[in-house]
Structure formats: C-alpha cells, structure tokens
Motif scaffolding. Sequence first.
Motif, short mmCIF file in Angstrom:
data_model
loop_
_atom_site.label_atom_id
_atom_site.label_comp_id
_atom_site.label_asym_id
_atom_site.label_seq_id
_atom_site.Cartn_x
_atom_site.Cartn_y
_atom_site.Cartn_z
N SER A 24 -6.25 11.12 -27.90
CA SER A 24 -6.50 12.33 -26.97
C SER A 24 -5.23 12.62 -26.03
CB SER A 24 -7.62 11.93 -26.17
OG SER A 24 -8.07 13.16 -25.31
N GLY A 25 -5.18 13.60 -25.35
CA GLY A 25 -3.90 13.87 -24.69
C GLY A 25 -4.13 15.30 -23.96
N VAL A 26 -3.07 15.73 -23.06
CA VAL A 26 -2.91 16.68 -22.22
C VAL A 26 -1.75 17.40 -22.67
CG1 VAL A 26 -2.44 17.34 -19.92
CG2 VAL A 26 -4.09 15.40 -20.60
N THR A 27 -1.72 18.82 -22.60
CA THR A 27 -0.67 19.61 -22.54
C THR A 27 -0.55 20.40 -21.19
OG1 THR A 27 -0.61 19.88 -25.02
CG2 THR A 27 0.41 21.53 -23.63
N ALA A 28 0.65 20.43 -20.69
CA ALA A 28 0.80 21.36 -19.40
C ALA A 28 1.63 22.42 -19.41
CB ALA A 28 1.46 20.52 -18.35
N VAL A 29 1.42 23.41 -19.15
CA VAL A 29 2.04 25.00 -19.21
C VAL A 29 2.44 25.10 -17.61
CG1 VAL A 29 2.07 27.24 -19.53
CG2 VAL A 29 0.67 25.61 -20.99
N ILE A 30 3.86 24.97 -17.42
CA ILE A 30 4.32 24.91 -16.05
C ILE A 30 5.07 26.40 -15.94
CG2 ILE A 30 5.82 24.05 -14.34
CD1 ILE A 30 3.64 22.11 -15.04
N PHE A 31 4.92 26.97 -14.87
CA PHE A 31 5.48 28.33 -14.72
C PHE A 31 6.62 28.11 -13.47
CE2 PHE A 31 1.38 29.41 -16.13
CZ PHE A 31 1.64 30.46 -17.17
N ASP A 32 7.84 28.47 -13.93
CA ASP A 32 8.95 28.15 -12.82
C ASP A 32 8.99 28.92 -11.38
OD1 ASP A 32 10.34 26.62 -14.67
OD2 ASP A 32 11.69 28.00 -15.34
N LYS A 33 7.99 30.18 -11.63
CA LYS A 33 7.50 30.85 -10.52
C LYS A 33 6.22 31.54 -10.82
CE LYS A 33 12.20 33.13 -9.89
NZ LYS A 33 12.87 34.47 -10.02
#
Length: 332
Positions: A24-33
């Motif tokens: 199992s795992g996690v995915t992170a979507v990061i927005f710079d702004k």
Amino acid sequence: MLKNLLTDIAGVRVGHADDKRLASGVTAVIFDKPAVAAIDVRGGGPGTREGALLDVANTVEAIDAIALSGGSAFGLEAGGGVQAWLAEQGRGFAVRGAVIPIVPGAICFDLLNGGDKNWGRFAPYRDLGYAAAKAAGSDFALGSAGAGLGATTANFKGGLGSASAATPAGVRVAALAVVNAVGTVTIGDGPWFWAAPFEIGGEYGGRGLPSSFTPDMLAMRSKGGAAATSVENTTLAVVVTDALLTKAQAKRLAMIAQTGFARAIYPVHAPMDGDVLFAAATGEKPVDPLIGLTELGMVAANVVARAIARGVFAATALPFLGALPAWKDRFG
C-alpha cells in the motif's frame, strides 16, 4: 519537455511513498501556489477528506495539495502527513496569526491484496503522506507505485496512471488516476482497453479495439464477484489545468472530466465503487466560460480515460500467492 504526466502543468509536483510489505502507499500532489479546486463524487462508497470544503458554497477557494492513499479509511491520515510537510514550509490558509495547509484527499480499499496490514496501534499512512510530499518532483513512477501500489481491478492488477494534452487554444490539462475499480479496464479476456479510441502514440500498447464485441466481452466482471462490497473499490483521479477558473467552473470541469471514467472502466460508478475526481486550476490562461470550458472538459475526460488505461498497462503484479496478474504478464 512534456512528459505525458500531471506535472506537465507548471507549478505541480507529484511524490510517492509506499511499503512493499504493506502492499500500500500514498501519492501527494503538491501545488507550488494555491490552486482553485473542486470535487465530483459519483461512486457509491467514497472515502474523502475535506470534501465539504470543496463545495462551491463554501469559503476556501484554493488548496495547497491533494493526498491520495490506499488503506481504506485508515489512509485518510495521509492528508495529515502531507499537511505536516506543508506546515514546515510555511504554506497554508492564513487566519490572523495561524496558517493552515489545505489538503483534501481520498482513499481506496487495498486491505485484502495480500500485504501485511498488521501495523499495530497506528496505521502508517500519516508518515507515508509526509514522505510522499517530501519526495514530490516533476518525475514520478506509473503503475504499482504510491497510492497505486496495492490497487487491483476485476481481472488485472490496477495501478497509478497519468496523461496530459492541450486544447487547440493551448490550454493544457493533465490527469493522474489511481485505478482500483470493481470492474475492468480491459475488454473481456483480451488485451484491448476500453479507452483505446483515445490512446496517443501507443501509450498503453496500441492494441486498438476488437473487430466486434461478443456477449462475453460485454458481460459484467466484478472484483470479488457476488461477495463484492461497497468499501472494496475506488478509482481516484486528479485533473489539473493551467486555465484561469472560478471554483464553480472547476466544479463543472470535474463533472465533465469524470465522464472519462465511463470511457475507461466497465462497469463504473457502481454501489461497490468510491469514485472521486478532484479538479484544480493554476490560473495561468483565461478560457471562454461556455464553449472554452466545454472543450476543456472534453479534453480532460479523454485525458482521464488515458490515465486510467496507463495505470493498468504499467502495473506489475504483487508478489503474493494468488495475486492478480499484471496486464503485461499476459500480453506484454
């Protein structure tokens, strides 16, 4: 250079953290702004974090990240890990002297895939969320990685996929999907993907469609058969565009884009699924609010279908007795 990934949208980064023993795992979507965002939920068994915040009637317009996770309801803690990393960067919604990172999220069920889920008192998803956020960059793995590590479908190993495109006017849109559907992404027992008409450049094998459809191909195949339950399945998607959208327009984009699920999964939006799509806009390019938004949604739906097919195409089987084969094990 474009990579046919969600990160083709400037200012967007993606990171994975997973545990092979846990499966199992996690995915992170990061927005710079902060990005204007909305949500569309169509599955019968969703699991979400901060979903109400994304309602167009509510106050906060923009978000800092999105957390996608396995682990069913335990995985909702992944958002806390992503939030912790953002807080260290000083990111978040300011309320006088307080700063609160805004991190919606959603989960899929992967608790019965053969991995060791005996994690003790606390589930590992908060730590995995932190690690995924810290690892975010412009390149990321497809298939059995991050939140897609433990994903499955009715007949093949599921996984995480991504794709991107642009409208004729040059507005870019991209998608990331975690494919853990109750149904199938392929047609019958063959190598063809339901999303074949939308494939670009052989990105999921270039097999096209069968010459005709038999009753067997159109029969329902469901994960778990008659024992399937409402909490065992979900496809999660994130659609991001560089368009300048309001929150209401982002909601409409999410609604149109989720038709891509129906182009790639059979059946879809079932009582046994928790299908969720997030749409976010980074606000770089204006679009016409009627025809322009409609065209953007049309392209986004195609991109979602492609991302779903790529997730299954790129997946590798879990190393457990009785695990589902990967598409490439049979047809690669």
